[in-house]
Design an enzyme around this catalytic site. Structure first.
Site, mmCIF file in Angstrom:
data_model
loop_
_atom_site.group_PDB
_atom_site.id
_atom_site.type_symbol
_atom_site.label_atom_id
_atom_site.label_comp_id
_atom_site.label_asym_id
_atom_site.label_seq_id
_atom_site.Cartn_x
_atom_site.Cartn_y
_atom_site.Cartn_z
ATOM 1 N N ASN A 158 -5.021 6.294 -0.865
ATOM 2 C CA ASN A 158 -4.294 6.748 0.321
ATOM 3 C C ASN A 158 -3.749 8.161 0.169
ATOM 4 O OD1 ASN A 158 -4.736 4.684 2.091
ATOM 5 N ND2 ASN A 158 -3.013 3.461 1.368
ATOM 6 N N HIS A 185 -3.432 -3.774 -5.690
ATOM 7 C CA HIS A 185 -3.676 -3.274 -4.334
ATOM 8 C C HIS A 185 -5.135 -3.441 -3.932
ATOM 9 C CE1 HIS A 185 -3.658 0.309 -1.320
ATOM 10 N NE2 HIS A 185 -3.398 -0.819 -0.713
ATOM 11 N N SER A 197 0.818 -1.210 0.000
ATOM 12 C CA SER A 197 0.000 0.000 0.000
ATOM 13 C C SER A 197 0.849 1.255 0.000
ATOM 14 C CB SER A 197 -0.975 0.021 1.176
ATOM 15 O OG SER A 197 -0.469 -0.615 2.285
ATOM 16 N N GLU A 205 -6.652 -1.292 -6.912
ATOM 17 C CA GLU A 205 -5.803 -0.361 -7.666
ATOM 18 C C GLU A 205 -4.764 -1.188 -8.435
ATOM 19 O OE1 GLU A 205 -5.880 3.695 -4.926
ATOM 20 O OE2 GLU A 205 -4.330 2.226 -4.494
HETATM 21 P P1 NAI Z 1 -0.032 -9.532 7.979
HETATM 22 O O1 NAI Z 1 1.010 -9.226 8.960
HETATM 23 O O2 NAI Z 1 -1.419 -9.878 8.423
HETATM 24 O O3 NAI Z 1 0.473 -10.744 7.055
HETATM 25 C C1 NAI Z 1 1.749 -10.822 6.488
HETATM 26 C C2 NAI Z 1 2.114 -12.292 6.339
HETATM 27 O O4 NAI Z 1 3.287 -12.382 5.538
HETATM 28 C C3 NAI Z 1 2.426 -12.977 7.666
HETATM 29 O O5 NAI Z 1 1.673 -14.176 7.744
HETATM 30 C C4 NAI Z 1 3.925 -13.242 7.599
HETATM 31 O O6 NAI Z 1 4.296 -14.439 8.239
HETATM 32 C C5 NAI Z 1 4.160 -13.354 6.111
HETATM 33 N N1 NAI Z 1 5.507 -13.014 5.667
HETATM 34 C C6 NAI Z 1 6.267 -11.977 6.060
HETATM 35 N N2 NAI Z 1 7.429 -11.985 5.375
HETATM 36 C C7 NAI Z 1 7.389 -13.035 4.518
HETATM 37 C C8 NAI Z 1 8.281 -13.540 3.524
HETATM 38 N N3 NAI Z 1 9.434 -12.965 3.287
HETATM 39 N N4 NAI Z 1 7.896 -14.627 2.840
HETATM 40 C C9 NAI Z 1 6.712 -15.237 3.077
HETATM 41 N N5 NAI Z 1 5.820 -14.792 4.001
HETATM 42 C C10 NAI Z 1 6.160 -13.698 4.705
HETATM 43 O O7 NAI Z 1 -0.058 -8.289 6.967
HETATM 44 P P2 NAI Z 1 -1.246 -7.763 6.045
HETATM 45 O O8 NAI Z 1 -2.025 -6.755 6.782
HETATM 46 O O9 NAI Z 1 -1.945 -8.907 5.415
HETATM 47 O O10 NAI Z 1 -0.408 -6.954 4.941
HETATM 48 C C11 NAI Z 1 0.322 -7.600 3.942
HETATM 49 C C12 NAI Z 1 0.639 -6.620 2.842
HETATM 50 O O11 NAI Z 1 -0.560 -6.036 2.337
HETATM 51 C C13 NAI Z 1 1.536 -5.456 3.227
HETATM 52 O O12 NAI Z 1 2.357 -5.139 2.133
HETATM 53 C C14 NAI Z 1 0.532 -4.353 3.515
HETATM 54 O O13 NAI Z 1 1.088 -3.072 3.369
HETATM 55 C C15 NAI Z 1 -0.489 -4.626 2.436
HETATM 56 N N6 NAI Z 1 -1.839 -4.109 2.677
HETATM 57 C C16 NAI Z 1 -2.404 -4.187 3.928
HETATM 58 C C17 NAI Z 1 -3.688 -3.715 4.141
HETATM 59 C C18 NAI Z 1 -4.311 -3.792 5.488
HETATM 60 O O14 NAI Z 1 -5.297 -3.075 5.728
HETATM 61 N N7 NAI Z 1 -3.835 -4.627 6.388
HETATM 62 C C19 NAI Z 1 -4.483 -3.105 3.046
HETATM 63 C C20 NAI Z 1 -3.828 -3.150 1.757
HETATM 64 C C21 NAI Z 1 -2.544 -3.609 1.614
#
Ligand code: NAI
Length: 510
Positions: free
Chosen positions: A196, A146, A125, A158
């Site tokens: 955003n 996105h 994001s 997006e």
């Molecule tokens: P989260 O923390 O819930 O999940 C991330 C997952 O990725 C975890 O299960 C972690 O173990 C895993 N992980 C981390 N590094 C890794 C790697 N190198 N290889 C494999 N797995 C790995 O995070 P969330 O909220 O799902 O966010 C994920 C992405 O989505 C980020 O880039 C965030 O900026 C983006 N995003 C988040 C939103 C939100 O509202 N939470 C909305 C839109 C985008």
């Protein structure tokens, strides 16, 4: 060549199976794709698969999916143990930790595993898609994909093109997201993409109004909901998002634009973050959420009698709605044709629509001490609450007359301190200004900006369509007056709004 969505047989891989990755996997499996999930935390992918199957079962129990469809969708999900298991993927979507180096390393590793035709999507994001791509041998196959949280429910996606992204790749992802039942919007890899970035003023103007003592949080929230038509007021929304997250996004957009004052973060929010008052999740933000906490009420003016003499002037949307509501209530009034822009004269009070000047400034300019200003509403025929301000020096009887009139129409009055632009007008002008700049800088189209804000953050109307409806010359004047009042570059007018006004055009010509 016409780009096509990936066929249902195409294997979709999700890497990072947290909140977002699991949501996207659910969407792809529901759309008919075989979906492989990988997470570097042991057991996380399998847990996500079980969770998504549980979601499908719930949808079946609610009658939104047949039991067979739920079973089949669940069976299309596979948790894998190693990246090398993703060799047959047609599209890999990354939703891992929000760190540039981690995302670059992951895609570099994948380049050694997947086929040449495999496409890469990143759900980032805030990180530049161009920067992620810079580490790849073939950055042209990477684009931002996105989604918004919760991904299965939010319609917007997006599609973010970096400098090296091949248009064909963005088009395939666009068509694929559409085939999954989403509304995709093209955008370029610029800070905050569309949503955003364009949403910043929704929080920023509210924080400034609070800081200037315009009204309290509950009153500002109520005005934004009941006059602005927004689903949530800015303070309750920030409390829900979490101030740590919301403040970090503001800071990141601000610094990515080299500290452009348009995006300057708020000290009020900084202090909440410093205190650990993150909002709902920590039990306290602008509001208290602990057990037994009583939510503060919006402040409304005390009841005033119906004024004796009411003249409604001109044919503006506000004047016509006032007249109509007066007729519905059988309240006697006459119509007038004053040429100074007044909306109404009520006893000895003169009411104007805010134009971005303070009421006191306006009173000094027009020589009318009893000058009162009313805020913008999404639909004056339906508004149940509205903000009002009075010039310093306005007689109490004049304020009471306007308050009494609005109350007689079933409208609660939120009396604000005399801040320029009030709440809805100032916010809508700044949202439209930001959306106009995004369009002017080729980040997205006017249609894309409006769709993104309606579907990504549930605005009741796209900011540019809203500005068209208010009238671009009015929006331009509000911004010019705010810029003059505050003397800050924050309120500088988008060149595209200037040009549209000079040309006598709207963003959406019908
Ligand atoms: P989260 O923390 O819930 O999940 C991330 C997952 O990725 C975890 O299960 C972690 O173990 C895993 N992980 C981390 N590094 C890794 C790697 N190198 N290889 C494999 N797995 C790995 O995070 P969330 O909220 O799902 O966010 C994920 C992405 O989505 C980020 O880039 C965030 O900026 C983006 N995003 C988040 C939103 C939100 O509202 N939470 C909305 C839109 C985008």
């Amino acid at each position: 060549m016409v780009s096509k969505a990936l066929p249902n047989s195409a294997v979709i891989a999700l890497i990072g199976t947290g909140a977002m990755g699991a949501g996207i996997a659910q969407i792809a499996a529901a759309a008919g794709h075989p979906v492989k999930l990988f997470d570097n935390r042991a057991g996380a992918a399998a847990q996500a698969v079980a969770g998504i199957r549980g979601q499908f079962d719930k949808l079946a129990a609610k009658g939104k999916l047949t039991p067979e469809a739920a079973q089949a969708a669940g069976a299309r999900l596979v948790a894998v143990e190693a990246l090398s298991d993703l060799a047959d993927a047609a599209l890999v979507v990354e939703a891992i930790v929000e760190r540039l180096d981690a995302k670059q390393q992951l895609f570099c590793a994948l380049e050694e595993i997947v086929g040449d035709d495999c496409l890469f999507g990143t759900n980032t994001s805030s990180i530049s898609v161009t920067a992620i791509g810079s580490a790849l041998q073939r950055p042209e196959r990477l684009a931002g994909l996105h989604f918004f949280n919760p991904a299965p429910l939010m319609a917007l996606v997006e599609i973010v093109s970096g400098l090296a992204t091949e248009p064909r790749v963005a088009d395939i992802l666009f068509a694929t997201a559409a085939a999954w039942g989403k509304t995709p919007v093209h955008t370029r890899s610029t800070p905050g993409f569309i949503v955003n970035r364009v949403a910043r003023p929704y929080y920023a103007e509210a924080l400034r109004l609070l800081g200037e003592g315009a009204a309290d949080c509950a009153t500002l929230d109520a005005v934004m909901r009941e006059a602005g038509g927004f689903r949530m007021g800015p303070f309750e929304l920030m409390d829900m998002i979490g101030h740590d997250v919301n403040f970090a996004v503001t800071r990141s957009v601000w610094s990515a634009f080299y500290n452009d004052p348009r995006f300057t973060p708020s000290l009020i929010q900084q202090e909440l973050v410093d205190a650990g008052f993150f909002g709902r999740k920590s039990g306290r933000g602008f509001y208290a959420y602990r057990d037994g906490a009583v939510p503060p009420q919006a402040r409304s003016e005390a009841p005033q009698p119906l004024p004796a003499a009411i003249v409604v002037h001109g044919e503006s949307a506000l004047a016509r709605a006032l007249s109509e509501r007066l007729r519905e209530k059988n309240i006697q009034h006459v119509r007038g044709e004053a040429t100074d822009g007044r909306i109404a004269q009520i006893d000895d009070a003169v009411l104007f629509l805010t134009d971005g000047r303070s009421a006191t400034q306006r009173a000094a300019a027009n020589g009318i001490a009893n000058t009162l200003l009313i805020d913008l509403a999404l639909d004056y025929a339906k508004a149940t609450r509205i903000a009002l301000s009075a010039a310093l020096g306005c007689a109490d009887s004049a304020v009471a007359a306007v308050v009494g009139l609005l109350q007689a129409l079933g409208i609660e009055v939120a009396r604000f301190a005399d801040v320029p632009g009030l709440a809805v007008m100032r916010t809508v002008a700044m949202l439209a200004n930001e959306a106009a700049d995004a369009v002017n800088q080729s980040v997205c189209s006017a249609e894309g900006a409006d769709a993104a804000m309606r579907l990504g953050v549930n605005y009741p109307c796209g900011p540019l369509a809203w500005a068209d409806a208010v009238g671009l010359p009015v929006i331009r004047e509000v911004l010019a007056n705010l810029a003059q009042f505050y003397g800050e570059d924050r309120y500088r007018i988008s060149p595209l709004i200037q040009q549209k006004v000079f040309a006598g055009k709207a963003f959406h010509e019908h």
